[in-house]
Design a protein around this motif. Structure first.
Motif, PDB file in Angstrom:
ATOM      1  N   ASN A  31     -48.789 -20.349  -8.586  1.00  0.00           N
ATOM      2  CA  ASN A  31     -48.664 -20.602  -7.094  1.00  0.00           C
ATOM      3  C   ASN A  31     -49.422 -20.748  -6.365  1.00  0.00           C
ATOM      4  OD1 ASN A  31     -46.413 -19.140  -8.409  1.00  0.00           O
ATOM      5  ND2 ASN A  31     -46.593 -17.561  -6.851  1.00  0.00           N
ATOM      6  N   ILE A  32     -51.150 -20.270  -6.439  1.00  0.00           N
ATOM      7  CA  ILE A  32     -52.066 -21.231  -6.458  1.00  0.00           C
ATOM      8  C   ILE A  32     -52.533 -22.407  -5.963  1.00  0.00           C
ATOM      9  CG2 ILE A  32     -54.860 -19.997  -6.173  1.00  0.00           C
ATOM     10  CD1 ILE A  32     -52.911 -17.936  -5.045  1.00  0.00           C
ATOM     11  N   LEU A  33     -52.205 -22.834  -7.235  1.00  0.00           N
ATOM     12  CA  LEU A  33     -52.451 -23.914  -7.848  1.00  0.00           C
ATOM     13  C   LEU A  33     -51.532 -25.191  -6.724  1.00  0.00           C
ATOM     14  CD1 LEU A  33     -52.693 -23.889 -11.885  1.00  0.00           C
ATOM     15  CD2 LEU A  33     -54.893 -24.562  -9.844  1.00  0.00           C
ATOM     16  N   LEU A  34     -50.824 -24.338  -6.444  1.00  0.00           N
ATOM     17  CA  LEU A  34     -49.534 -25.361  -5.226  1.00  0.00           C
ATOM     18  C   LEU A  34     -50.292 -25.569  -3.952  1.00  0.00           C
ATOM     19  CD1 LEU A  34     -46.117 -24.527  -6.438  1.00  0.00           C
ATOM     20  CD2 LEU A  34     -46.987 -27.121  -5.704  1.00  0.00           C
ATOM     21  N   MET A  39     -52.975 -27.247   0.512  1.00  0.00           N
ATOM     22  CA  MET A  39     -54.593 -27.463   1.453  1.00  0.00           C
ATOM     23  C   MET A  39     -55.550 -28.361   1.543  1.00  0.00           C
ATOM     24  SD  MET A  39     -54.787 -23.305   1.004  1.00  0.00           S
ATOM     25  CE  MET A  39     -55.871 -22.595   2.368  1.00  0.00           C
ATOM     26  N   GLU A  40     -55.367 -28.839   0.322  1.00  0.00           N
ATOM     27  CA  GLU A  40     -56.639 -29.958   0.979  1.00  0.00           C
ATOM     28  C   GLU A  40     -55.249 -31.382   1.318  1.00  0.00           C
ATOM     29  OE1 GLU A  40     -59.564 -28.269  -3.449  1.00  0.00           O
ATOM     30  OE2 GLU A  40     -57.867 -29.631  -3.375  1.00  0.00           O
ATOM     31  N   SER A  41     -54.228 -31.051   0.264  1.00  0.00           N
ATOM     32  CA  SER A  41     -53.821 -32.335   0.834  1.00  0.00           C
ATOM     33  C   SER A  41     -53.323 -32.763   1.991  1.00  0.00           C
ATOM     34  CB  SER A  41     -51.874 -33.160   0.423  1.00  0.00           C
ATOM     35  OG  SER A  41     -52.595 -32.647  -1.368  1.00  0.00           O
ATOM     36  N   LEU A 207     -42.385 -29.166   0.190  1.00  0.00           N
ATOM     37  CA  LEU A 207     -41.646 -28.758  -1.512  1.00  0.00           C
ATOM     38  C   LEU A 207     -42.028 -30.222  -1.988  1.00  0.00           C
ATOM     39  CD1 LEU A 207     -38.390 -27.658   0.716  1.00  0.00           C
ATOM     40  CD2 LEU A 207     -39.494 -26.521  -2.044  1.00  0.00           C
ATOM     41  N   GLU A 208     -42.430 -31.556  -1.533  1.00  0.00           N
ATOM     42  CA  GLU A 208     -42.185 -32.537  -2.360  1.00  0.00           C
ATOM     43  C   GLU A 208     -43.441 -32.202  -3.309  1.00  0.00           C
ATOM     44  OE1 GLU A 208     -41.488 -35.755  -3.145  1.00  0.00           O
ATOM     45  OE2 GLU A 208     -40.278 -35.235  -1.621  1.00  0.00           O
ATOM     46  N   LYS A 212     -42.664 -32.294  -7.967  1.00  0.00           N
ATOM     47  CA  LYS A 212     -44.162 -33.421  -8.472  1.00  0.00           C
ATOM     48  C   LYS A 212     -44.628 -32.327  -9.730  1.00  0.00           C
ATOM     49  CE  LYS A 212     -45.452 -36.222  -6.230  1.00  0.00           C
ATOM     50  NZ  LYS A 212     -47.459 -36.411  -4.299  1.00  0.00           N
ATOM     51  N   GLY A 213     -45.063 -30.933  -9.189  1.00  0.00           N
ATOM     52  CA  GLY A 213     -45.249 -29.853 -10.104  1.00  0.00           C
ATOM     53  C   GLY A 213     -43.996 -29.708 -10.739  1.00  0.00           C
ATOM     54  N   ALA A 214     -43.025 -28.868 -10.661  1.00  0.00           N
ATOM     55  CA  ALA A 214     -42.064 -29.056 -11.564  1.00  0.00           C
ATOM     56  C   ALA A 214     -41.999 -29.476 -13.005  1.00  0.00           C
ATOM     57  CB  ALA A 214     -40.936 -28.609  -9.747  1.00  0.00           C
TER      58      ALA A 214
END
Length: 218
Positions: A31-34, A39-41, A207-208, A212-214
């Motif tokens: 969760n935190i990494l997402l 926030m950076e993107s 979601l996009e 990608k992460g999933a």
């Protein structure tokens, strides 16, 4: 020119707000990494967070009060879609001075008399633990329940009890140590969103990124 501004605004996704739901145990790595990546993107998107238990968060999604929510597997609703995130191991969390710190592994029966301090706000988490305790015919010695993980961690650090928590919630704390459980207990975090709802730009972007992460986890 206006057009250039519009293109940039689209690229930066203007301002917008992402309405995000999080359980009290939501501060785990996937969760935190997402969130960090999002926030950076998209630095211009504000994130508005509501904290509640899995069941309540799903209700908020169905009522359109949230765009997305981090929940745990086990109580899925047909009106919602779910993305699987990396599973999380639950561990014994105790003070660095506790006698358990010397162990690499602990069986549940070895902790049954220890004063146990648990989160009270996640009924789902509690159900999962109680199911495991029942399987091992253990009635745990729960001495206190708190809604904030930070309160639990601060108390454990003083040595008044131990807890069972997702590993990452304890690992970052200098005053605590973790011991793996045998057999292991896992939580399965999911990102939930409403099936037939047209997502806002902010939600679509989130979601996009999550998809990608999933895919990496698959």
């Amino acid at each position: 020119s206006n057009t250039l501004e519009e293109i940039n605004a689209l690229k930066n996704l203007g301002t917008g707000t992402l309405n995000l739901g999080l359980t009290p145990l939501g501060g785990i790595a996937p969760n935190i990494l997402l969130l960090k990546e999002f926030m950076e993107s998209y630095p211009n998107i504000k994130i508005s967070v509501r904290e509640a238990a899995t069941e309540q968060l799903q209700k908020f999604l169905i009522e359109d009060k949230l765009d997305v929510a981090f929940v745990f597997a086990g109580k899925e609703k047909s009106a919602l879609s779910y993305l699987k995130l990396a599973r999380q191991e639950l561990v014994i969390c105790c003070s660095r001075r506790h006698r358990f710190r010397r162990h690499n592994l602990l069986r549940l029966e070895e902790i049954k008399d220890e004063p146990l301090i648990l989160p009270n706000s996640s009924s789902f988490f509690k159900e999962l633990l109680w199911k495991v305790f029942a399987e091992f015919k253990i009635s745990p010695n729960v001495v206190a329940e708190f809604s904030h993980v930070q309160t639990i961690k601060s108390l454990i650090a003083t040595g008044v009890g131990i807890s069972i928590l997702p590993e990452e919630l304890c690992e970052q704390d200098e005053s605590l140590t973790t011991v793996a459980l045998e057999p292991p207990i896992y939580l399965y975090p999911l990102l939930a969103y409403k099936k037939n709802r047209h997502p806002s730009h902010a939600a679509e972007a989130f979601l996009e990124l999550s998809r990608k992460g999933a895919d990496k986890n698959a």
